[in-house]
Design an enzyme around this catalytic site. Sequence first.
Site, short mmCIF file in Angstrom:
data_model
loop_
_atom_site.label_atom_id
_atom_site.label_comp_id
_atom_site.label_asym_id
_atom_site.label_seq_id
_atom_site.Cartn_x
_atom_site.Cartn_y
_atom_site.Cartn_z
N TRP A 145 47.29 36.04 63.39
CA TRP A 145 48.43 35.87 62.50
C TRP A 145 49.61 35.42 63.36
O TRP A 145 49.93 36.08 64.37
CB TRP A 145 48.72 37.23 61.85
CG TRP A 145 49.84 37.32 60.88
CD1 TRP A 145 50.08 36.47 59.84
CD2 TRP A 145 50.85 38.34 60.82
NE1 TRP A 145 51.18 36.91 59.13
CE2 TRP A 145 51.67 38.05 59.71
CE3 TRP A 145 51.14 39.46 61.59
CZ2 TRP A 145 52.76 38.83 59.36
CZ3 TRP A 145 52.21 40.24 61.24
CH2 TRP A 145 53.02 39.92 60.14
N ASP A 170 45.71 46.52 63.98
CA ASP A 170 46.51 46.08 62.84
C ASP A 170 45.59 46.10 61.62
O ASP A 170 44.55 45.44 61.61
CB ASP A 170 47.06 44.67 63.08
CG ASP A 170 48.08 44.27 62.01
OD1 ASP A 170 48.37 45.09 61.12
OD2 ASP A 170 48.58 43.13 62.07
N LYS A 199 48.95 44.26 50.46
CA LYS A 199 47.84 43.58 49.79
C LYS A 199 47.03 44.54 48.94
O LYS A 199 46.74 44.25 47.79
CB LYS A 199 46.91 42.92 50.80
CG LYS A 199 47.54 42.51 52.10
CD LYS A 199 48.23 41.19 52.03
CE LYS A 199 48.95 40.95 53.34
NZ LYS A 199 49.60 39.68 53.42
C1 LMR Z 1 49.71 35.85 55.51
O1 LMR Z 1 49.18 35.82 56.64
O2 LMR Z 1 49.72 34.87 54.75
C2 LMR Z 1 50.35 37.11 55.03
O3 LMR Z 1 50.11 38.14 55.94
C3 LMR Z 1 51.77 36.94 54.70
C4 LMR Z 1 52.62 36.85 55.94
O4 LMR Z 1 53.48 37.71 56.11
O5 LMR Z 1 52.44 35.92 56.73
#
Ligand code: LMR
Length: 412
Positions: A140, A221, A257
């Site tokens: 992420w 996480d 989520k």
């Molecule tokens: C995502 O990866 O789309 C979600 O976790 C929203 C975000 O905060 O990026």
Amino acid sequence: MSDDVGTWQNVPLAPPDSIFKLTAAYKADTFARKINVGVGAYRDDDNKPWVLPVVKKATEILLNDPSLDHEYLPITGLPEFTSAAAKLILGASSPAIAEGRVTSVQTISGTGANHLGALFLSRFYQWNGEAIIGLSSPTWANHHAIFKNVGIKPIDYPYYDPRTIGLDFEGFLSALRNAVPRSVFLLHACAHNPTGVDPTEKQWETIADVFLEKGHYAFFDCAYQGFASGDLDRDAVAVRYFVQRKVPLLVCQSFAKNAGLYGERVGALHVVAASPDEAARVKSQLSVLQRSEISNPPSHGARIVSLILNNPDLFEEWKRDIKTMAHRIINMRHELHGLLTQEFKTPGNWDHIISQIGMFSFTGLNVVQSTALVEKARIYLTSNGRISMAGLNSKNIRYFAESLDKAVRGTL
Ligand code: LMR
């Protein structure tokens, strides 16, 4: 001094956020068949945000509670929320909880938990040299920013293998083995974002072995508990296994989520310490850090989740709601896979669409193909080829598959 020389004229213009810029562009687009598979946010089959029925019920209970006030929560959050949240991720009969070794703090969703955990480590972790965290490649995008913000250097470790569109297990293990002892690694507890590729239970066992051999610290996480399999307990196996093996760790938890509470910012940070004394020390310092940053966490979302977690009927209902979301996503995976392989006969192997789990699929599309989908088909996805399966539904999946097919063939 001239009028046009401002105080901030040297501030470099930052690029917009790679995920939320897609939502903004999608909203501004007037094209009827536009699709948003950018942000990881659940949508129902009518492409509408879904307020979970159990959340509606809990909100109703809250609104009718005459004792409700708007006082500050304690600095570390609503106690009945944090203790139930710890049981949710660590297990109701977790020995670590029974032994008083777990310290839990309410945070501003998962991002806040990551930040508070990172800040705590930056102050108190006994780094073996430079302050570094290992992040999966890819991860992420916000993970990089969160750790850099507190002076911890992110270093990538191999995770995803583009050749197999699966896990690079050997690369991952050798990064763990070659790191200096007592290194810190961030692990996605389940439903890896962005790839949807998780280690198997057997692989988690080997990963835990190496953590113990090397004395590494696991920074878990967990943003998608329930979304990987539809089962809250099954999605917590990696964390619970690491706790059982006594790997030193913390867990960042989000209810955005799995409870559909994106805007309420409900989350928690759980640090599993070696003893109750250590847990108390950690909690005291987390309180100090939290106080200087947000003073007290927000109450509304935590009250909703607390009601759901602490009331057996609501809890059962929530589990059904989670299954509804997880199964809709799994159905979309099967439908997309069927369209690509049987109807459009899209070149390449698309089995990863059904083997990957959770909210996302890492399609394997390259930057050129992903960009073409955004620009020509008005299908909004991140340039790494990640799609949020929840953005697909029975009405738009054919247009999506057809456009993806054309992107792969270079005919869009
Ligand atoms: C995502 O990866 O789309 C979600 O976790 C929203 C975000 O905060 O990026």
